[in-house]
Write a protein that holds these residues in place. Structure first.
Motif, short mmCIF file in Angstrom:
data_model
loop_
_atom_site.label_atom_id
_atom_site.label_comp_id
_atom_site.label_asym_id
_atom_site.label_seq_id
_atom_site.Cartn_x
_atom_site.Cartn_y
_atom_site.Cartn_z
N VAL A 1 -33.28 12.39 -18.81
CA VAL A 1 -34.49 12.67 -18.04
C VAL A 1 -34.24 12.37 -16.57
N PHE A 2 -34.77 13.22 -15.71
CA PHE A 2 -34.66 13.08 -14.27
C PHE A 2 -36.03 12.65 -13.76
N ILE A 3 -36.10 11.50 -13.10
CA ILE A 3 -37.38 10.94 -12.66
C ILE A 3 -37.35 10.75 -11.15
N LEU B 1 -30.62 18.96 -18.90
CA LEU B 1 -31.66 17.93 -18.87
C LEU B 1 -32.69 18.21 -19.94
N ARG B 2 -33.12 17.17 -20.60
CA ARG B 2 -34.21 17.29 -21.58
C ARG B 2 -35.57 17.19 -20.87
N GLY B 3 -35.62 16.39 -19.79
CA GLY B 3 -36.90 16.20 -19.13
C GLY B 3 -36.80 16.04 -17.63
N LEU B 4 -37.84 16.48 -16.94
CA LEU B 4 -38.01 16.25 -15.51
C LEU B 4 -39.40 15.68 -15.30
N VAL B 5 -39.47 14.51 -14.67
CA VAL B 5 -40.75 13.89 -14.35
C VAL B 5 -40.90 13.93 -12.84
N ASN B 6 -41.73 14.85 -12.37
CA ASN B 6 -41.99 14.98 -10.93
C ASN B 6 -43.07 13.98 -10.55
N ASN B 7 -42.63 12.74 -10.30
CA ASN B 7 -43.56 11.65 -10.06
C ASN B 7 -43.75 11.35 -8.57
#
Length: 252
Positions: free
Chosen positions: A5-7, A79-85
């Motif tokens: 995951v990319f955060i 990537l399984r996930g991207l969290v655009n925080n």
């Protein structure tokens, strides 16, 4: 295969809580932040549990984002996930009293920064295919107006519509998109908005039982772990203590 995951904005608040939650579940992490000391300290701590790649980068800097993402090691080719925080609000004063610099900073971070990370990482999410997902941090401010929200609320309305439009463009790729829309949350985000005024920060949350960063992290973890055929388009959540107020009426 270990999911990755990319955060963005991982040095505090929701981003840091997400990093801890996903690390506890064994996900590999790519974490971004502007504050190198905080980012490296978090990466060192979590590396005891999983593989962590810290990237000291400002999401507002397109060239820096292109370079950082372009140089990701082969292990992060998918990537399984991207969290655009990464995002912020600056000030609560009415529009005629606000700083254009603050408005521009909110647009650059909440809109353009999110666009950069999304576009640059889409090929890696599409390469993963079914089960991959993007969670964009919206806000109830993108759905409901309130005094002092002006550009912040407008930026989150952009995030909402962009998320819906992105879903259309990604049909057939297996990549899911969710706009997460929190209400009253207690985190460093609000301290930044109040320009470090701790007394004002404390008064906002006194007795409110506000949403905590770990609550948001748990929600995001749940979103990215739904069955691959399920997409949660949008999810609005508030603490039980928060609801809606009356319409404002100017009386002569």
């Amino acid at each position: 295969m270990t999911p990755t995951v990319f955060i963005t904005g991982a040095t505090s608040g929701f981003g840091e809580a997400c990093a801890r939650r996903f690390a506890a579940a064994g996900w590999s992490l790519v974490l971004t932040g502007r504050r190198a000391e905080r980012l490296y300290a978090l990466a060192d701590e979590l590396s005891a549990h999983t593989e962590v790649l810290p990237l000291v980068v400002d999401v507002r800097d397109r060239a820096a984002m292109e370079q950082a993402i372009g140089q990701l090691p082969p292990a992060f080719s998918t990537l399984r996930g991207l969290v655009n925080n990464a995002g912020l609000a600056l000030g609560t004063a009415p529009a005629p009293e606000c700083s254009l610099d603050d408005w521009e900073t909110m647009v650059d971070t909440n809109i353009k920064g999110l666009l950069y990370s999304t576009r640059l990482l889409l090929p890696r999410l599409i390469a993963h295919g079914a089960g991959a997902g993007i969670v964009n941090l919206g806000s109830i401010a993108g759905n409901w107006p309130y005094p002092g929200s002006h550009v912040y609320g407008a930026s989150k309305a952009f995030v909402r519509q962009f998320s819906l439009n992105l879903r259309c463009d990604l049909q057939g790729t297996g990549v899911r998109v969710t706009n997460l829309e929190p209400g009253l949350c207690e985190s460093e985000f609000s301290l930044v908005r109040f320009a470090g005024d701790k007394a004002k920060y404390d008064s906002v949350y006194a007795g409110a039982q506000a949403i905590q960063p770990k609550d948001i992290a748990e929600t995001i973890f749940w979103l990215l772990n739904q069955p691959a055929h399920i997409n949660i388009n949008s999810l609005e959540l508030m603490p039980v203590s928060q609801s809606w107020s009356n319409f404002a009426i100017e009386r002569a």
